[in-house]
Write an enzyme that holds these catalytic residues in place. Structure first.
Site, PDB file in Angstrom:
ATOM      1  N   LYS A  87       0.856  -1.195   0.000  1.00  0.00           N
ATOM      2  CA  LYS A  87       0.000   0.000   0.000  1.00  0.00           C
ATOM      3  C   LYS A  87       0.892   1.245   0.000  1.00  0.00           C
ATOM      4  O   LYS A  87       1.770   1.388   0.855  1.00  0.00           O
ATOM      5  CB  LYS A  87      -0.887  -0.046   1.249  1.00  0.00           C
ATOM      6  CG  LYS A  87      -2.213   0.637   1.109  1.00  0.00           C
ATOM      7  CD  LYS A  87      -3.093   0.305   2.321  1.00  0.00           C
ATOM      8  CE  LYS A  87      -4.376   1.093   2.301  1.00  0.00           C
ATOM      9  NZ  LYS A  87      -5.144   0.870   3.536  1.00  0.00           N
TER      10      LYS A  87
HETATM   11  O1  G3P Z   1      -7.566   1.844   5.337  1.00  0.00           O
HETATM   12  C1  G3P Z   1      -7.983   3.075   4.933  1.00  0.00           C
HETATM   13  C2  G3P Z   1      -9.370   3.493   5.365  1.00  0.00           C
HETATM   14  O2  G3P Z   1     -10.272   2.467   5.227  1.00  0.00           O
HETATM   15  C3  G3P Z   1      -9.442   4.278   6.606  1.00  0.00           C
HETATM   16  O3  G3P Z   1     -10.756   4.421   7.126  1.00  0.00           O
HETATM   17  O4  G3P Z   1     -12.359   5.103   8.872  1.00  0.00           O
HETATM   18  O5  G3P Z   1      -9.941   5.736   9.113  1.00  0.00           O
HETATM   19  O6  G3P Z   1     -11.374   6.835   7.415  1.00  0.00           O
HETATM   20  P1  G3P Z   1     -11.115   5.593   8.182  1.00  0.00           P
END
Ligand code: G3P
Length: 216
Positions: A87
């Site tokens: 990633k």
């Molecule tokens: O992995 C990236 C993403 O899914 C992060 O989610 O909830 O931290 O915005 P969030």
């Protein structure tokens, strides 16, 4: 649409995997830190454990932001297991790194995508996945699902192979909307996946069936 779980928590990964519907896992530095995973060896071991638990791609994020270090990190991550996808953030050196990884047979997930332009650049560099952050866009007053639809349209018109991985999913409706917009994958917290099961009429109906079954 494939279902990934967005966590570094082994118990949650097992629970989702036991449902039989899990196609992969995504993590990020925040999710790994939340599990208390520290140090290169512990991080590598954690990714290995996840890869052994789930039969599918596992995104492991680089921690650096310069090309040379990202390449070194990515090579090490990719060597942990064949299902590891490196990633990489959508920055200038990240695009160069994605191109290098693509040319060298290492699959990538380009993260922190908040615009169609970023997704186009990542696809051009050969990213296996792009991760548009739906929930964070919604938080800021934009419509995250519009972006999923826009990227779907562009990738179809341009015939890009890069898969659209809807990320930053916060609730079951996000999953349903991502499916409507043609996301290839939705990476979700466990609660959002389990939330898809819920409907009050199911609970009422099942209670009645169980009661009537006693009369049979
Ligand atoms: O992995 C990236 C993403 O899914 C992060 O989610 O909830 O931290 O915005 P969030």
């Amino acid at each position: 649409m494939k279902f990934f779980i967005d966590t570094g928590n082994l118990a949650q990964i097992k629970e989702a995997n036991d449902l039989g519907i899990l196609d992969g896992v995504t993590t990020n530095p925040s999710l790994m830190a939340k599990e208390g995973i520290k140090g290169e060896d512990a991080i590598a071991q954690h990714y290995k454990t996840i890869c052994e638990l789930v039969d599918g791609d596992v995104s492991a994020e680089v921690l650096s932001t310069d090309f040379d270090t990202m390449i070194e990190e990515g090579k090490k991550l990719a060597a942990i297991h064949p299902n590891i996808v490196v990633k990489v953030p959508i920055i200038k050196d990240g695009i160069k790194a994605i191109k290098w990884f693509t040319d060298n047979g290492i699959r990538t997930n380009c993260t922190l995508i908040f615009s169609a332009g970023q997704a186009i650049l990542a696809a051009k560099a050969g990213a296996s996945y792009v991760s548009p952050f739906v929930g964070r866009l919604d938080d800021g007053g934009w419509d995250g699902m519009d972006l999923i639809g826009q990227i779907r349209h562009i990738f179809d018109v341009q015939q890009y192979d890069t898969e659209i991985l809807a990320a930053s999913i916060r609730n079951p409706l996000h999953i349903i909307k991502a499916a409507e917009q043609g996301a290839d994958i939705c990476t979700c917290p466990l609660d959002s996946i389990l939330g898809l099961l819920k409907h009050p009429l199911t609970d009422i109906g099942l209670a009645k069936f169980i009661e009537d079954a006693k009369k049979m």
